[in-house]
Scaffold this motif. Structure first.
Motif, short mmCIF file in Angstrom:
data_model
loop_
_atom_site.label_atom_id
_atom_site.label_comp_id
_atom_site.label_asym_id
_atom_site.label_seq_id
_atom_site.Cartn_x
_atom_site.Cartn_y
_atom_site.Cartn_z
N ALA A 278 0.83 -1.20 0.00
CA ALA A 278 0.00 0.00 0.00
C ALA A 278 0.87 1.25 0.00
N ILE A 279 1.93 1.27 0.82
CA ILE A 279 2.82 2.43 0.88
C ILE A 279 3.53 2.63 -0.45
N ILE A 280 3.96 1.53 -1.09
CA ILE A 280 4.64 1.62 -2.39
C ILE A 280 3.70 2.23 -3.43
N GLY B 186 4.26 5.72 11.31
CA GLY B 186 5.72 5.70 11.42
C GLY B 186 6.39 6.68 10.46
N HIS B 187 7.48 7.32 10.93
CA HIS B 187 8.13 8.31 10.08
C HIS B 187 8.92 7.66 8.95
N THR B 188 9.31 6.39 9.11
CA THR B 188 10.02 5.72 8.02
C THR B 188 9.10 5.50 6.83
N ALA B 189 7.89 5.01 7.08
CA ALA B 189 6.91 4.82 6.00
C ALA B 189 6.53 6.16 5.38
N MET B 190 6.36 7.18 6.23
CA MET B 190 6.04 8.50 5.68
C MET B 190 7.20 9.03 4.85
N GLY B 191 8.42 8.63 5.22
CA GLY B 191 9.58 9.00 4.42
C GLY B 191 9.51 8.40 3.02
N TRP B 192 9.09 7.13 2.93
CA TRP B 192 8.96 6.50 1.62
C TRP B 192 7.84 7.18 0.81
N LEU C 202 19.14 18.30 -10.48
CA LEU C 202 19.98 18.09 -9.31
C LEU C 202 19.27 18.55 -8.04
N LEU C 203 18.57 19.67 -8.14
CA LEU C 203 17.83 20.19 -6.99
C LEU C 203 16.79 19.17 -6.52
N TYR C 204 16.04 18.62 -7.45
CA TYR C 204 15.01 17.66 -7.10
C TYR C 204 15.60 16.31 -6.69
N LEU C 205 16.70 15.91 -7.33
CA LEU C 205 17.36 14.65 -6.96
C LEU C 205 17.89 14.74 -5.54
N GLY C 206 18.49 15.87 -5.21
CA GLY C 206 18.96 16.08 -3.84
C GLY C 206 17.82 16.04 -2.85
N GLY C 207 16.65 16.54 -3.26
CA GLY C 207 15.49 16.47 -2.38
C GLY C 207 15.09 15.04 -2.09
N ALA C 208 15.14 14.18 -3.11
CA ALA C 208 14.81 12.76 -2.91
C ALA C 208 15.80 12.11 -1.95
N GLY C 209 17.09 12.37 -2.15
CA GLY C 209 18.10 11.81 -1.26
C GLY C 209 17.96 12.32 0.16
#
Length: 394
Positions: free
Chosen positions: A6-8, A125-131, A244-251
């Motif tokens: 579901a999270i994916i 959970g903040h890990t799932a919210m992170g994904w 790069l700006l958006y890629l850095g945001g993902a990382g």
């Protein structure tokens, strides 16, 4: 459906929606090149995407606190894509503003309900919210690539091709809707969470989100044009800087969700903002190719707090999760969009570098604002939240 699946699916749908938040900035150099729009005019387009969204997103959040509206997920995704597709297609500045504003309303309708569903599916959970948040970052990062591909095929008249991710995102929502229908039914009233709402802490966090929003949206609006100015490159150089700006945001989002368990959400948010001051200064002042690493570092620093701020806001307002999500996610883009015309006007009358200098100070204000925030009880640990918050200072 398993929780992870579901999270994916929610993260993938989030990516499809946030393509349209990223597309507004990605289209800026093409509006400037093909229609000869100045800084103020292109920042007006960003404002159009943000103005109604800034009001609508908290309103949608309040509505989802009263009624579950999962049907908003596919409907708002399609609306967001249609607005961007038509906004680039029409050869009229007023109509472009209208369609981009429609896209902004679609994005506004999506985020509070999607964040509520993600919290419900993950247990908070903040890990799932992170994904889940990472999905949005991927959508942002994909936007310059998708926009550049569409523009290569036919320039701004080819913008309707950008509707394709919206259709894919709407389809990805369907399995999640079926899961929700089986579990709780659709259209019913949303039950409030347990605990006491801490409006004071929520207000402080929201102020930090405002400052962060101005920095990130200001950079995303103008970094492509600024990259061309600093390096002497063309629109491809500008698209690379935005990517790069958006890629850095993902990382940064993924890094934040992983490190929060070790250092605590508030502490990590606070020190991330302090480190971002130097990174934004590098973006503004460093010339030539050395400019690009600072773009990446600034994005990482601004996005480490991103998903953590969502779960913090939800924990501060456990009885109003939709409102918390709507304000936090809405301010992420909307307030920055409101500030963009001011940056553009200053740039038109002075220089773009002069207009971007104030952005250096804002991460410092984020650090100051978050210094006294308490750390709520961890939802992931399984400890019930009882309203009392333990103070945590770094």
């Amino acid at each position: 459906m398993p929780k992870n699946k579901a999270i994916i699916l929610l993260a993938a749908g989030h990516a499809c929606v946030d393509v349209y938040q990223g597309s507004v900035a990605a289209l800026v150099p093409f509006f400037a090149a093909e229609r000869a729009y100045g800084y103020a005019a292109v920042s007006g387009i960003v404002l159009a995407a943000s103005l109604l969204s800034s009001v609508a997103q908290p309103l949608f959040g309040a509505l989802t606190d009263r009624w579950a509206m999962p049907w908003l997920l596919p409907a708002s995704t399609v609306l967001g894509g249609a607005g961007i597709g038509l906004g680039g297609f029409v050869d009229s500045y007023p109509l472009t503003l209208v369609f981009v504003a429609v896209s902004g309303i679609g994005v506004a309708a999506y985020h509070p309900e999607a964040a509520r569903v993600a919290r419900s599916a993950s247990g908070g959970g903040h890990t799932a919210m992170g994904w889940f948040s990472l999905g949005g970052n991927i959508g942002f990062a994909a936007a310059p690539v998708l926009v550049a591909a569409a523009m290569t095929l036919g320039g701004l008249p080819a913008s309707p091709l950008l509707v394709v991710p919206a259709l894919a995102g709407a389809v990805l929502c369907l399995p999640v809707l079926r899961l929700l229908a089986k579990a709780t039914g659709t259209g019913g009233r949303t039950a409030g969470g347990a605990g006491t709402d801490d409006w004071k802490s929520f207000g402080k966090l929201s102020l930090a989100v405002v400052f962060r929003s101005i920095v990130f949206v200001g950079l995303s609006t103008f970094v492509s044009l600024y990259a061309q100015e600093r390096t002497g490159g063309g629109t491809t150089t500008g698209s690379a800087a935005l990517f790069l700006l958006y890629l850095g945001g993902a990382g940064g989002t993924l890094l934040g969700s992983r490190l929060a368990g070790r250092w605590g959400r508030v502490t990590l948010v606070r020190w991330s903002y302090l480190g971002t001051v130097a990174a934004v200064a590098g973006v503004v002042f460093v010339p030539g190719p050395a400019f690009f690493p600072f773009v990446l570092l600034a994005a990482v620093g601004l996005y480490i707090p991103f998903s953590l701020q969502i779960t913090l806001s939800q924990d501060y307002l456990p009885r109003r999760v939709g409102t918390a999500s709507g304000v936090t996610l809405g301010l992420t883009v909307s307030i920055g969009g409101l500030a963009s015309p001011v940056i553009g006007t200053i740039a038109d009358h002075t220089s773009l570098r002069t207009a971007l200098i104030p952005l250096i100070v804002l991460p410092l204000l984020c650090w100051i604002t978050t210094r006294t925030l308490p750390e709520p009880c961890s939802v992931q640990s399984g400890t019930p939240r009882e309203g009392k918050l333990s103070n945590s200072r770094g």
